[in-house]
Motif scaffolding. Structure first.
Motif, PDB file in Angstrom:
ATOM      1  N   VAL A   1       0.828  -1.166   0.032  1.00  0.00           N
ATOM      2  CA  VAL A   1      -0.062  -0.039  -0.004  1.00  0.00           C
ATOM      3  C   VAL A   1       0.757   1.268   0.112  1.00  0.00           C
ATOM      4  O   VAL A   1       0.532   2.277  -0.458  1.00  0.00           O
TER       5      VAL A   1
ATOM      6  N   GLY B   1      -0.418  -4.412   3.265  1.00  0.00           N
ATOM      7  CA  GLY B   1      -0.334  -3.612   4.222  1.00  0.00           C
ATOM      8  C   GLY B   1       1.276  -3.392   4.726  1.00  0.00           C
ATOM      9  O   GLY B   1       2.191  -4.239   4.310  1.00  0.00           O
TER      10      GLY B   1
ATOM     11  N   VAL C   1      -3.162  -5.906  -2.897  1.00  0.00           N
ATOM     12  CA  VAL C   1      -2.425  -4.778  -2.114  1.00  0.00           C
ATOM     13  C   VAL C   1      -2.384  -5.413  -0.711  1.00  0.00           C
ATOM     14  O   VAL C   1      -3.188  -6.166  -0.141  1.00  0.00           O
TER      15      VAL C   1
END
Length: 964
Positions: A680, A701, A699
């Motif tokens: 991200v 994190g 995506v």
């Protein structure tokens, strides 16, 4: 002791003189009888080193009467080292700003004994290399050596007269533009105009560019430039697909388009799952019902001018959008595409005063209707108002930026050749509509004269279709004629074995056409000259396609036609813009360095600028040598085995790399592998590039320290193991497999070597730095970031440190808490920094509510301290709000920036003084950069979107109101 020292010196000197007499004729020991100075070989100098002084300095050779030791014995002895005899104009010490003493002090302030200890604590040993050694330029060339080397390369390029065309033309760069824009760091160092209040000069220039494009194309909306004509056409293809929401998957390209444009569209279509069909205009039909758009060229790649009126009506009747690639100079004489009904118009502004440069950089354009404005790629400059209600410019529709749309983006355009757009815009300003028309008429007249002369010669057949600047010729043996031309240092375009095209431009002369007649006469005498038959020529443009509408009517295009006036206009705009000439630009994620003058010099040399990208490769041997050298250097730096220089922007490089991965999987039969994992925190162009390659983005994190969440990454990889294609990460918080060369993935840019003319910049930078200098640059960039983070940590929270408490080459300061304690947003800090004479760091990305700061290796400690002092001072201003000493809604941050018009107004209702608003730091008393507008209203600009110059009457009314 002193007497013993003098005797020892005298003995050494006597021995040196005797030895020098014996080797008088030796090439390394020259005695000039007319000079008292004796030049000794290095072995004699080194023999004096034991007598060097204790302070570490090298001694100077014995002197007599202060002029060297030839001819007698002086009272003193000093020696010099070999190092002291080397050239002094070394580059790293000029670029890597911190001195060794400063480096140590800065490292100590961060809690480390020296720079190397800090680096050891910051960069994990597992990812470091023991050493980097270049096969060439390892020690780094000095600046003078680099200039000599580049001159040598330039001499290996042969500048023939090129009539190849295909969208590239020789042009005259007006000297006033060359010197005051292209060679001027006050124009070429600015970043993207994210902070409008200190960018009004170049914003106006780019608005001029957009106005120029809309006027000439006959469509109301234009962006502020793209990379090149071919990629602009590919962007238009993507727009056609998006307009119909991907429901129709065929895009037709007429075969009268430039070959490089067709190639790029085919490459780009793969990622969008589009089917590109190339067809002759007469064979195009829409029976399949699956066609989203069609691309045509006007004039065509072989010169023909066609009336597309009925063609466009038929396309529209079948629900098909029409893209037209065109030529700006031709549009001064031809009916604009907008009047013909085209939906999207693309092209290049290269021939408006931007050198060919073996392919670029050149500003391209895309124009369309208001209906499709939110689907346009690139950046758009719009008119808004500032805090006083005065007109002000800004980048419009910021929600289109890739870091917001990310994987929903249909374009990854980031860099947009703004400098070249400014040059092209000023070319139009300088010449004005009548000047441009005169150039176009002259070019058209020369082409017409050439066509007439060929008909008189009777040795070849001239095409019958109307043309603007390109004459199509049929002949018995195209290669034979081209060979004769080549021997006369002339490049022609061979279309096929019996077809040649000859394209004319503003640099073509009557004498040049005479030479062409001799080439095409096939050995026969030419019974006329160009001048003698010119009066017989009539326009080849049919009356129905001749331009009748006016263009460039705004006063800006009708005022600055003398060098004095344009010079003053350029400097008025320049004075409105903060650049690296004024202060550091600490934007993160895209390094901002002041390109050294030595790096920039070759960019304007004729032997680099005047090469056509499709000229025979043997005419560009200097370029080719540079490409090979640069590629070797880049491979050494990156650890890869091969390279491509075709991508002409960073985001284009991302796209190229992902397309290589895609091609690799497809070559292995793994067509299903289409998942790309991206953190991200990655740069916004990363997911945009992956989406353009047809990849599905997953995506993952980051953890509390800003690192990739490894556990989440493992889970994502496992969950997508059968379809996983790539992992992509461009770190902003602190191995590609390749297909066989026999399986090329297609063209990424219009020119074979991309923007070849700017490669000397990176090439000279690496070659002058050498491996050691580059390594030091990385270390100092990290040092500078840590030093600033340390200075600021007691005033702002610093996010995402490493395990030892250090940051990488950039760092993030957290402003989120100030919204609750003082009502302050990151934008308020960014605007207040302008009052201190600085551009803001990257704002609210990759973490909302933060500033990302990248100091680079080239900023001095003094400049780093000045920027830190400004931020610390602003923190105190915030504290005054928190303490209740300043109003939460009406304070110096909310009122910033403070332009002279506001400070000098009769009324002043602010609760703080004018003096403090303008001069919050002591250095501003001696050097103050003034913002030119109050805070620009972003929302107003998007709600009232105006992307061309305002009418002069409206501007005059505003100025009168302001003065009243």
């Amino acid at each position: 002791m002193e007497r013993a020292r003098r005797l020892a010196n005298r003995a050494i000197f006597k021995r040196l003189v005797n030895e020098s007499k014996r080797s008088r004729n030796h090439e390394s020991c020259l005695l000039n009888s007319s000079s008292p100075v004796l030049y000794t070989p290095s072995r004699y100098v080194s023999s004096l080193l034991p007598f060097a002084s204790k302070n570490g300095r090298s001694d100077v050779l014995p002197t007599r009467n202060g002029v060297g030791y030839g001819g007698g014995i002086g009272p003193q002895i000093r020696s010099i080292s070999i190092e002291a005899l080397k050239r002094s104009d070394t580059f790293p010490r000029r670029h890597n700003s911190a001195t060794p003493e400063e480096q140590t002090k800065m490292a100590e302030s961060c809690g480390f004994d020296n720079l190397d200890v800090l680096i050891d604590a910051t960069v994990p040993k597992s990812i470091r290399i023991d050493s980097m050694k270049f096969s060439k330029f390892d020690g780094g060339l000095t600046e003078s050596e680099m200039i000599e080397h580049m001159q040598s390369l330039a001499s290996k390029n042969k500048v023939f007269k090129s009539y190849i065309g295909m969208g590239y033309y020789n042009t005259y760069v007006p000297p006033v533009i060359l010197r005051n824009i292209m060679e001027n760091p006050a124009w070429y160092t600015q970043y993207t105009p994210y902070q409008a209040e200190i960018s009004q000069g170049r914003l106006e220039s780019l608005l001029n560019y957009q106005t120029m494009i809309t006027d000439l194309t006959g469509l109301p909306m234009s962006n502020a430039s793209l990379l090149d004509e071919g990629t602009a056409a590919a962007e238009a293809m993507a727009m056609c697909n998006n307009i119909l929401k991907g429901k129709k998957k065929t895009f037709i390209i007429a075969n009268n388009c430039h070959p490089q444009t067709i190639d790029i569209c085919k490459t780009r279509a793969g990622g969008f799952n589009l089917n590109v069909v190339t067809a002759d205009l007469k064979d195009i039909n829409y029976k399949s019902g699956d066609v989203c758009g069609v691309l045509v060229q006007y004039p065509g790649t072989e010169g023909e001018i066609l009336d597309y009126g009925e063609f466009i009506k038929t396309a529209h009747a079948n629900g098909v959008k029409v893209v037209m690639a065109t030529d700006l100079l031709a549009l001064t004489m031809l009916k604009p595409p907008g009047e013909l009904g085209a939906d999207i118009v693309v092209g290049s502004a290269q021939r408006f005063g931007v050198p060919m440069g073996y392919g670029g950089p050149h500003a391209a354009f895309l124009a369309t209707s208001q209906e499709y404005k939110r689907l346009m790629p690139g950046r758009i400059i719009g008119v808004s108002v500032d805090s006083s209600g005065k007109s002000a410019l800004r980048m419009a529709m910021q929600t289109r930026e890739q870091h917001i749309r990310r994987d929903k983006a249909t374009s990854n355009i980031c860099t947009a050749q703004a400098l070249l757009a400014n040059m092209a815009a000023m070319y139009a300003v300088y010449h004005g509509p009548e000047g441009l028309k005169s150039i176009a008429q002259r070019v058209h007249g020369l082409a017409g004269t050439f066509a007439l002369g060929l008909k008189k010669l009777g040795t070849v057949e001239v095409q019958g279709l109307p043309f603007f600047d390109t004459v199509k010729v049929k002949c018995a043996d195209a290669h034979a004629i081209a060979d004769v031309a080549y021997k006369n240092e002339i490049n022609l375009r061979i279309v096929d074995s019996d077809t040649i095209t000859v394209s004319f431009d503003e640099t073509t002369t009557l004498e040049d056409v005479d030479k062409l007649f001799k080439v095409f006469a096939c050995g026969k005498p030419v019974p006329f000259t160009t001048a003698s038959i010119a009066s017989e020529v009539q326009t080849a443009i049919p009356s129905g396609l001749a331009r009748e509408s006016s263009f460039l009517t705004h006063p800006i295009f009708n005022t600055y036609h003398t060098e004095h006036e344009l010079l003053r206009y350029l400097h008025r705009l320049q004075s409105k813009d903060l650049s690296l000439c004024h202060s550091m630009i600490p934007l993160g994620s895209c390094t901002m360095k002041l390109n050294a003058t030595t790096e920039m010099m070759p960019v304007t040399w004729p032997n680099f600028t005047n090469i056509h990208p499709f000229a025979p490769i043997e005419q560009a041997q200097g370029y080719q040598e540079m490409f090979n050298n640069l590629g070797d250097l880049l491979c050494t730096i990156t650890g890869f085995d091969s390279f491509s220089l075709q991508p002409n922007a960073g985001a284009a490089g991302e796209y190229a790399g992902l397309m290589v991965i895609r091609a690799y999987h497809r070559a292995r039969g793994d067509h299903h592998r289409n998942v790309c994992i991206i953190p991200v925190s990655a740069h916004g162009t990363n997911p945009a590039s992956a989406a353009m390659c047809g990849m599905k983005i997953v995506v993952v994190g980051t953890d509390s320290k800003g690192n990739i969440n490894i556990e989440e990454l493992k889970k994502a990889a496992e969950a997508n193991r059968d379809n996983l294609s790539a992992l992509m990460y461009e770190g902003t918080t602190g191995g590609i497999p390749a297909p066989e060369k026999s399986q090329p993935l297609g063209s990424i840019a219009a020119a074979p070597w991309g923007s070849a003319l700017i490669l000397p910049i990176s090439y000279t930078y690496i070659a002058m730095m050498g491996s050691k200098g580059l390594t030091e640059a990385s270390k100092i960039a990290i040092l500078n970031a840590n030093y600033m983070a340390k200075r600021l940590e007691n005033h702002y929270p610093v996010l995402f440190r490493g395990v030892n408490g250090t940051v990488a080459h950039e760092f993030i300061v957290d402003l989120r808490g100030f919204k609750n304690t003082a009502g302050i947003e990151p934008e308020d800090v960014a605007k207040r920094l302008m009052d201190y004479g600085f551009h803001a760091p990257t704002m609210s990305w990759p973490v909302p509510g933060t500033l990302m700061i990248e100091p680079t290796e080239s900023e001095s400690k003094a400049e780093l301290d000045r920027f830190c002092d400004a931020l610390i001072s602003i923190r105190e201003e915030i504290a005054q709000i928190e303490k209740g000493n300043a109003d939460i809604h009406n304070n110096v941050l909310k009122g910033s920036p403070h332009p002279p018009s506001l400070l000098m107004g009769d009324a002043w209702s602010k609760p703080y003084s004018r003096e403090y608003a303008a001069f919050p730091a002591p250095w501003l008393r001696t050097s103050k950069f003034w913002p030119t507008t109050g805070r620009v209203d972003n929302v107003y600009g998007d709600r009232n979107l105006i992307c061309t110059l305002l009418p002069a009457s409206q501007v005059a009314e505003e100025q009168a109101a302001a003065s009243a």
